[in-house]
Design an enzyme around this catalytic site. Structure first.
Site, PDB file in Angstrom:
ATOM      1  N   TYR A   1       0.739  -1.179   0.037  1.00  0.00           N
ATOM      2  CA  TYR A   1       0.028   0.177  -0.109  1.00  0.00           C
ATOM      3  C   TYR A   1       0.739   1.456  -0.019  1.00  0.00           C
ATOM      4  O   TYR A   1       0.374   2.457  -0.253  1.00  0.00           O
ATOM      5  CB  TYR A   1      -0.659  -0.073   0.892  1.00  0.00           C
ATOM      6  CG  TYR A   1      -2.217  -0.793   0.809  1.00  0.00           C
ATOM      7  CD1 TYR A   1      -3.089  -0.558  -0.257  1.00  0.00           C
ATOM      8  CD2 TYR A   1      -2.542  -1.971   1.579  1.00  0.00           C
ATOM      9  CE1 TYR A   1      -4.261  -0.975  -0.392  1.00  0.00           C
ATOM     10  CE2 TYR A   1      -3.631  -2.565   1.310  1.00  0.00           C
ATOM     11  CZ  TYR A   1      -4.396  -2.451   0.171  1.00  0.00           C
ATOM     12  OH  TYR A   1      -5.769  -2.869  -0.022  1.00  0.00           O
TER      13      TYR A   1
ATOM     14  N   GLU B   1      -6.641 -28.969   8.534  1.00  0.00           N
ATOM     15  CA  GLU B   1      -6.608 -28.087   7.510  1.00  0.00           C
ATOM     16  C   GLU B   1      -7.372 -27.243   7.422  1.00  0.00           C
ATOM     17  O   GLU B   1      -6.974 -25.795   7.080  1.00  0.00           O
ATOM     18  CB  GLU B   1      -6.970 -29.147   6.274  1.00  0.00           C
ATOM     19  CG  GLU B   1      -7.049 -28.280   4.779  1.00  0.00           C
ATOM     20  CD  GLU B   1      -7.319 -29.300   3.855  1.00  0.00           C
ATOM     21  OE1 GLU B   1      -7.648 -28.927   2.822  1.00  0.00           O
ATOM     22  OE2 GLU B   1      -7.709 -30.570   4.038  1.00  0.00           O
TER      23      GLU B   1
ATOM     24  N   ASP C   1      -8.383 -33.094   4.474  1.00  0.00           N
ATOM     25  CA  ASP C   1      -9.558 -33.953   3.806  1.00  0.00           C
ATOM     26  C   ASP C   1      -8.745 -34.861   2.667  1.00  0.00           C
ATOM     27  O   ASP C   1      -7.627 -35.064   2.507  1.00  0.00           O
ATOM     28  CB  ASP C   1     -10.155 -32.996   2.604  1.00  0.00           C
ATOM     29  CG  ASP C   1     -11.103 -31.834   3.217  1.00  0.00           C
ATOM     30  OD1 ASP C   1     -11.558 -32.134   4.410  1.00  0.00           O
ATOM     31  OD2 ASP C   1     -11.213 -30.931   2.579  1.00  0.00           O
TER      32      ASP C   1
END
Length: 396
Positions: A138, A224, A277
């Site tokens: 920025y 996760e 997963d």
């Protein structure tokens, strides 16, 4: 130090304690882990001197009427990466480099941006102040274009100077969360106590500055996804399995979450498990925590925890638990490509059980999210699946 609340009785943790004894014996056999390459923490004077040397090289090139260029290690080629079971993915000593030239239309802007950020780093280090990557972006968002460009340049500079990013006085904005049996003092003196699982604490932005870390935890669970992490919090998993620590990087982990997991391992040497997963993306995330990534291979010694074990969700669990097919998801072409890529990686050769699990996924052409366990019961994950895995050693 006593932490409340009380969890299972001591017999529950017998297999976990045996696993920890195995990990400690393995450490003693190999010698205590110590950096043998990659980046190391650098003093402010060393960082300033390294930047000054780069500027002097540019001036010398101009004096010879040559176009200055940066020579940066190529971190996008497997040819530059080697694998060590005790460290993970790291850069080879004789590696190929790429040139960022000041007289090439393709790289002149990148050359200028590296110089600009080098000057900002010099001022930060000189004044002993810190900035986030977002702060840097920025300062001139139109010039930089997007945050990814800034992130990549900062990694290039870290690699160029051979110092970790935190030595550049540039911090990442943390997105990770931590809960459970842990307390510490932050660099500014703030005392943080993560005990109590109704809420989680944000991973600090300056892991190097943490001190007085205290825990009685028997294990550290890396989760996760944030949704799974929050569900475990709602089910009071940390209380029921006390003493333990839970961490999530909310998907692909940011640098601070990886640094925190590494710090906890280095300090306490407690078993670390991954709950992801049963899909290629989850396996990839677990591999980043355990073995590192190609792009950050120059800093592997500071980030990887090869002692991590895969707790779940295993592809073999899907059949074992009779999870119905209508809760499974077919592998996409992208999934299959990712799975093929992981199976070809050097660390899979030393993980035959991981390979077997991934081959089950290849053969079935199906993947499953952890949420598939809710088909059995809404709290099966926290009440049955994880306690049984932890009690009976159901990890690989």
């Amino acid at each position: 130090m006593a932490f409340a609340p009380m969890g299972p009785d001591a017999s529950f943790f017998e297999v976990l304690d045996q696993h920890r004894a195995f990990l400690l014996a393995d450490l003693r056999r190999g010698g205590e882990e110590s950096p043998r390459g990659g980046t190391r923490p650098a003093s402010s004077s060393e960082v300033l001197a390294a930047i000054e040397n780069i500027i002097q090289d540019i001036i010398a090139s101009l004096a010879r009427k040559e176009a200055p260029a940066f020579s940066i290690d190529n971190r996008s080629s497997w040819e530059n990466i080697k694998f060590e079971d005790s460290v993970g993915l790291q850069m080879v000593s004789h590696r190929t480099t790429r040139k960022i030239k000041s007289d090439s239309p393709k790289s002149v802007q990148n050359f200028a941006l590296i110089l600009k950020i080098l000057s900002m780093i010099y001022k930060l280090v000189q004044s002993n102040t810190y900035a986030t990557k977002r702060d840097i972006y920025y300062t001139d968002s139109q010039l930089f274009g997007n945050q990814t460009i800034v992130d990549n340049i900062i990694n290039d500079i870290s690699c160029l100077l051979k110092v970790p990013r935190r030595s550049l006085h540039i911090l990442s904005t943390s997105k990770g969360l931590i809960a459970g049996n842990l307390s510490y003092i932050e660099e500014d003196g703030t005392r943080v106590n993560c005990t109590g699982c109704s809420t989680a604490v944000a991973v600090p932005s300056n892991i190097q500055g943490l001190r007085n870390l205290i825990t009685d935890a028997k294990f550290l669970l890396i989760v996760e996804k944030d949704a799974t992490f929050q569900r475990l919090l709602d089910d009071n998993f940390c209380s029921k399995m006390s003493p333990c620590i839970m961490v999530t990087g909310k998907g692909v982990p940011d640098l601070n979450t990886r640094l925190l997991v590494k710090k906890l391992w280095d300090l306490f040497h407690i078993p670390v498990f991954a709950l992801v997963d049963a899909d290629p993306h989850g396996i990839e995330i677990m591999c980043i925590y355990k073995y590192g990534s190609m792009s950050m291979s120059f800093e592997a010694h500071n980030l990887t925890v090869p002692a991590i074990r895969w707790l779940g969700l295993l592809p073999s669990d899907i059949k074992r638990l009779n999870i119905p097919k209508n809760t499974l998801i077919p592998l996409t072409k992208r999934d299959q490509m990712k799975l093929d890529s992981i199976l070809k990686r050097p660390y899979v050769t030393c993980q035959p059980f991981w390979r077997k699990e991934m081959e089950i996924m290849v053969d079935s052409k199906m993947k499953a999210e952890i949420q598939a366990l809710t088909f059995i019961s809404s709290d099966y994950l926290s009440k049955v699946y994880l306690p049984n895995k932890l009690k009976f050693g159901g990890w690989i």
